[in-house]
Design a protein around this motif. Sequence first.
Motif, PDB file in Angstrom:
ATOM      1  N   ARG A   3      11.696   8.401  13.020  1.00  0.00           N
ATOM      2  CA  ARG A   3      12.059   7.052  13.470  1.00  0.00           C
ATOM      3  C   ARG A   3      12.716   6.264  12.334  1.00  0.00           C
ATOM      4  N   GLY A   4      12.208   6.424  11.105  1.00  0.00           N
ATOM      5  CA  GLY A   4      12.782   5.719   9.973  1.00  0.00           C
ATOM      6  C   GLY A   4      14.241   6.080   9.750  1.00  0.00           C
ATOM      7  N   MET A   5      14.578   7.354   9.863  1.00  0.00           N
ATOM      8  CA  MET A   5      15.974   7.778   9.705  1.00  0.00           C
ATOM      9  C   MET A   5      16.836   7.220  10.831  1.00  0.00           C
ATOM     10  N   PHE A   6      16.325   7.265  12.042  1.00  0.00           N
ATOM     11  CA  PHE A   6      17.041   6.710  13.188  1.00  0.00           C
ATOM     12  C   PHE A   6      17.359   5.234  12.965  1.00  0.00           C
ATOM     13  N   LEU A   7      16.368   4.470  12.531  1.00  0.00           N
ATOM     14  CA  LEU A   7      16.577   3.035  12.338  1.00  0.00           C
ATOM     15  C   LEU A   7      17.560   2.750  11.204  1.00  0.00           C
ATOM     16  N   MET A   8      17.467   3.499  10.106  1.00  0.00           N
ATOM     17  CA  MET A   8      18.382   3.280   8.989  1.00  0.00           C
ATOM     18  C   MET A   8      19.805   3.669   9.362  1.00  0.00           C
ATOM     19  N   CYS A   9      19.965   4.766  10.077  1.00  0.00           N
ATOM     20  CA  CYS A   9      21.304   5.158  10.526  1.00  0.00           C
ATOM     21  C   CYS A   9      21.883   4.118  11.470  1.00  0.00           C
ATOM     22  N   ARG A  10      21.079   3.651  12.391  1.00  0.00           N
ATOM     23  CA  ARG A  10      21.552   2.648  13.354  1.00  0.00           C
ATOM     24  C   ARG A  10      21.966   1.367  12.661  1.00  0.00           C
ATOM     25  N   ALA A  11      21.300   1.040  11.546  1.00  0.00           N
ATOM     26  CA  ALA A  11      21.589  -0.212  10.841  1.00  0.00           C
ATOM     27  C   ALA A  11      22.810  -0.122   9.947  1.00  0.00           C
ATOM     28  N   PHE A  12      23.052   1.037   9.309  1.00  0.00           N
ATOM     29  CA  PHE A  12      24.076   1.090   8.264  1.00  0.00           C
ATOM     30  C   PHE A  12      25.291   1.964   8.578  1.00  0.00           C
ATOM     31  N   ILE A  13      25.213   2.829   9.575  1.00  0.00           N
ATOM     32  CA  ILE A  13      26.391   3.623   9.920  1.00  0.00           C
ATOM     33  C   ILE A  13      27.500   2.798  10.573  1.00  0.00           C
ATOM     34  N   PRO A  14      27.193   1.763  11.388  1.00  0.00           N
ATOM     35  CA  PRO A  14      28.300   1.015  12.007  1.00  0.00           C
ATOM     36  C   PRO A  14      29.339   0.498  11.019  1.00  0.00           C
ATOM     37  N   GLN A  15      28.922   0.046   9.853  1.00  0.00           N
ATOM     38  CA  GLN A  15      29.903  -0.444   8.888  1.00  0.00           C
ATOM     39  C   GLN A  15      30.721   0.711   8.317  1.00  0.00           C
ATOM     40  N   MET A  16      30.149   1.912   8.228  1.00  0.00           N
ATOM     41  CA  MET A  16      30.919   3.076   7.795  1.00  0.00           C
ATOM     42  C   MET A  16      31.968   3.431   8.849  1.00  0.00           C
TER      43      MET A  16
END
Length: 277
Positions: free
Chosen positions: A136-149
């Motif tokens: 879940r932690g990886m999912f949340l971090m990806c969801r938060a920071f991948i959009p700007q990438m």
Amino acid sequence: MPSRSSTGRPRERGRRPGPLTGDRVRGRTVLVTGAGNGLGRAISLALVARGARVVLVARTRSHLEAVAAEAAGLPGSTRVATADVADPVSVAALAEELADETVEVLVNNAGVPGPVAPLLEISPEEWDDVFAVNVRGMFLMCRAFIPQMVARGAGDVINLASVSGKRPLTRRTPYAASKMAVIGLTTTLAFEVGPQGVAVNSLSPGPVDGPRMARNFELEAKRTGTTYAEAEEAYVARAALHRMLTEDEVAAAVIAMLHMPGLCAADIDLSAGMVAR
């Protein structure tokens, strides 16, 4: 003129890579979770030593500040930010706090080892605690920071998995299952965001010498009625190099992966030969 598929429609192409030579670490902003100790500390220090700006993230500020102090004087720079990666509110607050940063690389390292016990003795709460951080932690971090990438058309994500997700590890079912889930998350996400120029990969270390493995050997020795040395030997005997990895070797692998711009949807074994194929 774009190439065409067998249907006659233009083929879709992913974003072209940046420079294929030179240092792909220096000057980039890298967010590392679980950066306060262990692998996260080693990875962060290696990145700063190569000139990266590293955002150190974990739950305990004092641990992060200690790592930042170690990094002082190295070519790169650090920033400390606390968050609980398993908590959506905490991750959202982290993203807001770091709105002034351009996170170019996300290293999802935060994880917990979970219980050492047969599955039938593990409680649902223990199971959920492992998956909350490790998946879940990886999912949340990806969801938060991948959009700007995706918006920039470039970025790298490295998820820390484990060889335990690919081979039997008795009495460690929640951990092994969570790491297999990380590999599944990685490969699927890579195909979702790869066409937008974001490379997603995972790194699967074998046993790493340090406090976490010492804890596991102590628990295993107690449970099986053997000595600490016998529990350790039974484990490392499975590796071709007949030893555990060091934290610095895992950190070096992260640096190497960032210098492989064509790497995507891959899981890299770094196991001292524990996984061979």
